[in-house]
Write an enzyme that holds these catalytic residues in place. Structure first.
Site, mmCIF file in Angstrom:
data_model
loop_
_atom_site.group_PDB
_atom_site.id
_atom_site.type_symbol
_atom_site.label_atom_id
_atom_site.label_comp_id
_atom_site.label_asym_id
_atom_site.label_seq_id
_atom_site.Cartn_x
_atom_site.Cartn_y
_atom_site.Cartn_z
ATOM 1 N N SER A 1 -8.896 1.031 0.743
ATOM 2 C CA SER A 1 -8.556 0.642 -0.722
ATOM 3 C C SER A 1 -7.167 0.849 -0.654
ATOM 4 C CB SER A 1 -8.678 2.567 -0.929
ATOM 5 O OG SER A 1 -7.917 2.590 -1.631
ATOM 6 N N SER A 2 -6.262 1.634 0.496
ATOM 7 C CA SER A 2 -4.679 0.897 0.160
ATOM 8 C C SER A 2 -4.567 -0.906 0.651
ATOM 9 C CB SER A 2 -3.833 1.574 1.186
ATOM 10 O OG SER A 2 -4.239 2.972 1.445
ATOM 11 N N HIS B 1 6.135 5.172 10.103
ATOM 12 C CA HIS B 1 7.435 5.161 9.346
ATOM 13 C C HIS B 1 7.906 4.436 8.122
ATOM 14 C CE1 HIS B 1 11.705 7.359 9.435
ATOM 15 N NE2 HIS B 1 12.029 5.878 8.691
ATOM 16 N N TYR C 1 8.523 5.185 3.905
ATOM 17 C CA TYR C 1 9.160 4.375 2.698
ATOM 18 C C TYR C 1 8.101 3.928 1.827
ATOM 19 C CZ TYR C 1 13.071 5.030 5.988
ATOM 20 O OH TYR C 1 13.986 5.187 6.172
ATOM 21 N N SER D 1 14.693 4.149 -11.655
ATOM 22 C CA SER D 1 15.983 2.450 -11.661
ATOM 23 C C SER D 1 14.949 2.259 -12.572
ATOM 24 C CB SER D 1 15.705 1.509 -10.518
ATOM 25 O OG SER D 1 16.235 2.350 -9.186
ATOM 26 N N THR E 1 20.394 2.816 1.536
ATOM 27 C CA THR E 1 20.626 4.292 0.868
ATOM 28 C C THR E 1 21.169 4.083 0.488
ATOM 29 O OG1 THR E 1 18.577 4.577 2.520
ATOM 30 C CG2 THR E 1 19.518 6.237 1.403
ATOM 31 N N LYS F 1 22.459 2.803 -3.028
ATOM 32 C CA LYS F 1 21.163 2.971 -3.755
ATOM 33 C C LYS F 1 21.856 3.864 -4.806
ATOM 34 C CE LYS F 1 17.518 1.790 -4.039
ATOM 35 N NZ LYS F 1 16.951 0.559 -4.902
#
Lengths: 538, 295
Positions: A170-171, A254, A258, A269, A329, A332
């Protein structure tokens, strides 16, 4: 013919089809499928949340109080699987489905039927996963990471593995669809570097999904053959190695972390510039930071395995690579803060959740940096400090962003405004209790309380009780959320305009609210001044 | 109208996606139930699995038929074509990553876990206290680990059937490319001949692969149980074989579609998608030949 989208059926020109099954099970409409995803995610959020309530109730006092240890372990395992694969990821896909076509001026997703398949696999996959709770052998109880050899003892392993295969399929299909949509369906004039940051974040996330979901499929397939077909991948006697599983799993795991946070970055944002009434600070830096984080996510996996006995060189490499992630990061976080600097800020509910995200996600990031230090990690490893860390990035990070996005775009979806007062009640309750819930876990972890246990030393009693109280109240606060949503969808009288928020920019705010069943049948003319990032090159 | 996309195309509603999800679930549920079956089980899981598998085949047939009919009616514009192409490319990328997991496992085992079991690097203590007799090596002597799981076995010689299979797959890549050029030039007879040869070469490959497996099981005692050597050998070549099977089926379908005149010089995404897939399967085999058989 040349000035309207070519729909094969006449009724598609006018609105949603009438029949329930036709509309929801046969859909090719990105808005309906997005809605399905969001409702599914909300349902799973409450199911996974109820598992968490069981965990916190058991941990309210030391000693075995309510449930058997095996059931407790089933709860921790399924809480994670349900929240990750059932709540957070489908919620982001649902938001992407709803908003990406609207944001880039496309009529729908590039492959609408595959889109429907991606969704409908999920309810079936979770039936398969959750049915294990009712099987004679019980559900999976070895943790969501399914490390062998423990996971191989579970009688329900096959069900879990196949459920994960289905979720992966599905993903992957959902991600392929999103990439094809963004690269192929943008309206003329919507250049890549004019796209909203949310669209950028999903483009990169989709790439991560296609790259790592097959790796997870491979890892669990090896578990399956080790258990049922006599292979020795993870059996040292046969030349294999249980640590091999951890490497493959975290090569998926990992980037997966994200996958669950980059779309959140995108949402924040969008929300912060709207309510600060300023364009985002450093648009290009934001895009490149997301891309750098995605790249780094592939070379840091072993920081989940520092204590497993890796060669020293590997520990050191993965420590430095992990700490590098703090750079993009940090870019951001500083850019979000700079966007707010000097803006004419107002504090509606989406903005409150976004600001809470910036602060609390940063706390989660800092505890992540602590965990990245190999010598320190030997102490923190597998303690409640880790639990505190990833709940700060996933609950006050990913989940807060999803809630922020829901409040932000709800007027566009329903054509009505939610009740701002109750939205704020929801926010303040959430933000207070989530800290009562997770902050003491830092102390528990530093003091040495291990994770994934139903009973603990009496020395940890006070903080656990505080944490449990926070947990129950945070859980109850989400019922306010449910109430606000139901009120907005069915009862609210307050109509939303096209541009529901004064400072909102972007194509999605140029279509009526609620967005009609079909939008952008004809590619829209892009006016740069309507876009949030129309003048990036100026 | 021409093939310019001054308007977008959105396909009609379809029940196939829902059916697909349902039959996939049925298959998986049946398989899981079957794997967990106790001795004396009624065979419920196997029945469900069979029903699901038949359902999956039927679903593919039905879904593709409806898409082919839509394509033939000229409703798809060049934008839809591009979306399909991107879909196929990224699907193949996901397949690359799937094989990557198994190749990664193979490299890790050969580079790290087996030498560590033999006492290299930080495996010294494990070696000394658990398996001090184990001399780490790959292949027939040490590939099934210190416990000699599955008993002694021999490996498949690279320069016999595997070499033949390499040549077969490489030739099949050439023939499918010749067929593609013929398609672009509009020579249907030539396409049918060379595409047909590709299908036959694919079938021949599978036949030799089956021989190799039978020989491995009967004469070499190389089985799935042969430690991690057997595990990586059979999972890598097995998943590749499954992909060749799928590719051969797809090529046959394309052959019939060429026979029925479904493709034009400009419009033949179906053909190209299958050709890409075939080349992908070919490249995977070359890696297999190198890392599983030769080295």
């Amino acid at each position: 013919m040349s000035h309207a989208a070519i729909h094969d059926q006449h009724d598609d020109h006018h609105g949603a089809p009438k029949g329930f099954f036709q509309r929801w099970c046969m859909s090719t409409n990105h808005k309906d499928i997005g809605t399905l995803y969001l409702i599914f995610a909300l349902t799973m959020f409450f199911i996974g949340g109820s598992f968490a309530m069981v965990i916190r109730a058991e941990l309210f006092k030391p000693g075995l109080q309510l449930v058997q240890p095996y059931f407790f372990n089933e709860m921790t395992t399924l809480h994670a699987l349900v929240m990750i694969f059932g709540a957070i990821m489908p919620a982001f896909v649902g938001l992407g489905n709803w908003m990406i076509p609207l944001m880039i001026g496309a009529p729908d997703m590039a492959l609408p039927r595959m889109n429907n398949l991606s969704f409908w696999i999920l309810p079936f996959a979770f039936v398969l996963l959750l049915s294990t709770l009712f099987l004679p052998g019980g559900g999976p109880a070895g943790g969501w990471t399914m490390y062998p050899p423990l996971a191989l003892q579970s009688g329900s392993l096959a069900y879990v593995v196949f459920a994960i295969h289905l979720m992966g399929i599905s993903s992957i299909m959902g991600a392929i669809n999103i990439i094809a949509t963004i690269l192929n369906m943008r309206a003329p004039g919507m250049d890549l570097l004019k796209m909203p940051v949310f669209v950028w974040s999903w483009l990169i996330t989709a790439f991560l999904l296609i790259a790592v979901m097959p790796v997870l499929a491979g890892a669990v397939t090896m578990l399956l053959t080790d258990k049922y077909f006599g292979t020795s991948f993870f059996n040292p006697g046969g030349g294999g190695d249980p640590v091999l599983y951890q490497h493959i799993f975290w090569f998926f795991g990992h980037p997966e972390v994200y996958i669950m946070i980059l779309p959140a970055f995108g949402i924040i944002s969008e929300v912060i510039p709207t309510f600060a009434r300023k364009p985002i600070f450093g648009y290009k830096a934001m895009v490149f930071a997301i891309a750098s984080i995605a790249f780094l996510s592939f070379i840091v996996w072993a920081h989940h395995m520092f204590a497993v006995g890796l060669p020293l060189g590997a520990d050191i490499f993965f420590m430095y690579a992990t700490m590098l992630i703090a750079v993009p990061t940090g870019v951001k976080v500083f850019n979000w803060v700079s966007t707010m600097w000097g803006g004419s800020m107002t504090f509606e509910t989406p903005m409150l959740f976004a600001i809470a995200f910036v602060i609390l996600f940063t706390i989660g990031g800092f505890s992540g940096l602590m965990l990245a230090l190999v010598p320190a990690d030997f102490q923190y490893q597998d303690s409640y400090f880790v639990v505190a860390h990833f709940h700060y990035v996933l609950v006050t990070g990913a989940l807060f962003a999803i809630i922020s996005a829901t409040y932000y775009w709800l007027p566009k979806w329903t054509g009505r405004m939610y009740n701002e007062f109750w939205g704020k009640v929801h926010f303040w309750n959430s933000v207070v209790w989530v800290n009562v819930l997770f902050f003491p876990m830092h102390f528990l972890g530093l003091a040495g309380m291990p994770r994934r246990i139903p009973d603990y030393n009496v020395a940890f009693a006070n903080f656990n009780m505080i944490s449990s109280i926070g947990g129950f109240l945070f859980g109850a606060s989400q019922l306010i959320f449910l109430g606000v949503l139901i009120h907005c969808v069915f009862f609210s009288k307050k109509k939303a305009g096209e541009r529901a928020w004064e400072g909102a920019k972007g194509l999605e705010w140029t279509v009526p609210s609620p967005a009609p069943h079909h939008t952008f049948d004809v590619p829209p003319i892009i006016h740069d001044e309507e876009l949030a990032h129309g003048n990036v090159n100026a | 109208m021409g093939q310019q996309h001054d308007a977008y195309f959105v396909p009609t509603k379809s029940f196939w996606p829902f059916v697909a999800a349902a039959v996939m679930f049925t298959t998986m549920f049946g398989a899981a139930h079957w794997l967990n079956a106790e001795p004396g089980d009624s065979g419920f899981g196997r029945t469900v699995l069979a029903v699901g598998a038949i359902g999956v085949l039927g679903m593919f047939f039905g879904w593709f038929r409806s898409v082919i009919n839509e394509s033939l009616s000229g409703r798809y514009n060049s934008q839809v074509d591009t979306s399909f192409r991107m879909g196929m490319m990224w699907f193949i990328f996901s397949e690359v990553m799937f094989f990557g997991a198994f190749f990664g496992a193979l490299f890790y085992i050969r580079m790290f876990s087996v030498p560590w079991l033999g006492g290299e690097g930080h495996g010294a203590l494990t070696h000394q206290f658990l398996w001090s007799n184990y001399a780490a090596s790959w292949g027939a002597d040490g590939g099934n680990g210190p416990a000699h799981v599955g008993g002694s076995f021999s490996t498949v010689a690279a320069w016999g059937l595997p070499l033949l299979n390499t040549l077969i797959l490489l030739s099949s890549s050439v023939t499918v490319t010749i067929a593609h050029h013929a398609l672009r030039a509009g020579h249907r007879g030539k396409i049918l001949v060379f595409l047909g040869m590709t299908v036959l070469l694919g079938a021949l490959f599978l036949n030799f692969q089956a021989h190799e497996y039978i020989e491995a099981y009967r004469e070499l005692n190389l089985t799935l149980h042969s430690g991690v050597y057997g595990a990586t050998f059979f999972l890598l070549t097995g998943f590749h074989g499954l992909h060749v099977t799928l590719g051969t089926i797809m090529l046959s379908v394309i052959w019939f579609r060429v026979l029925k005149g479904h493709f034009s010089k400009e419009h033949h995404f179906g053909f190209e998608a299958v050709a890409w897939y075939w080349h992908f399967v070919d490249v995977v085999w070359l890696c297999l030949f190198m890392f599983v058989y030769i080295l």
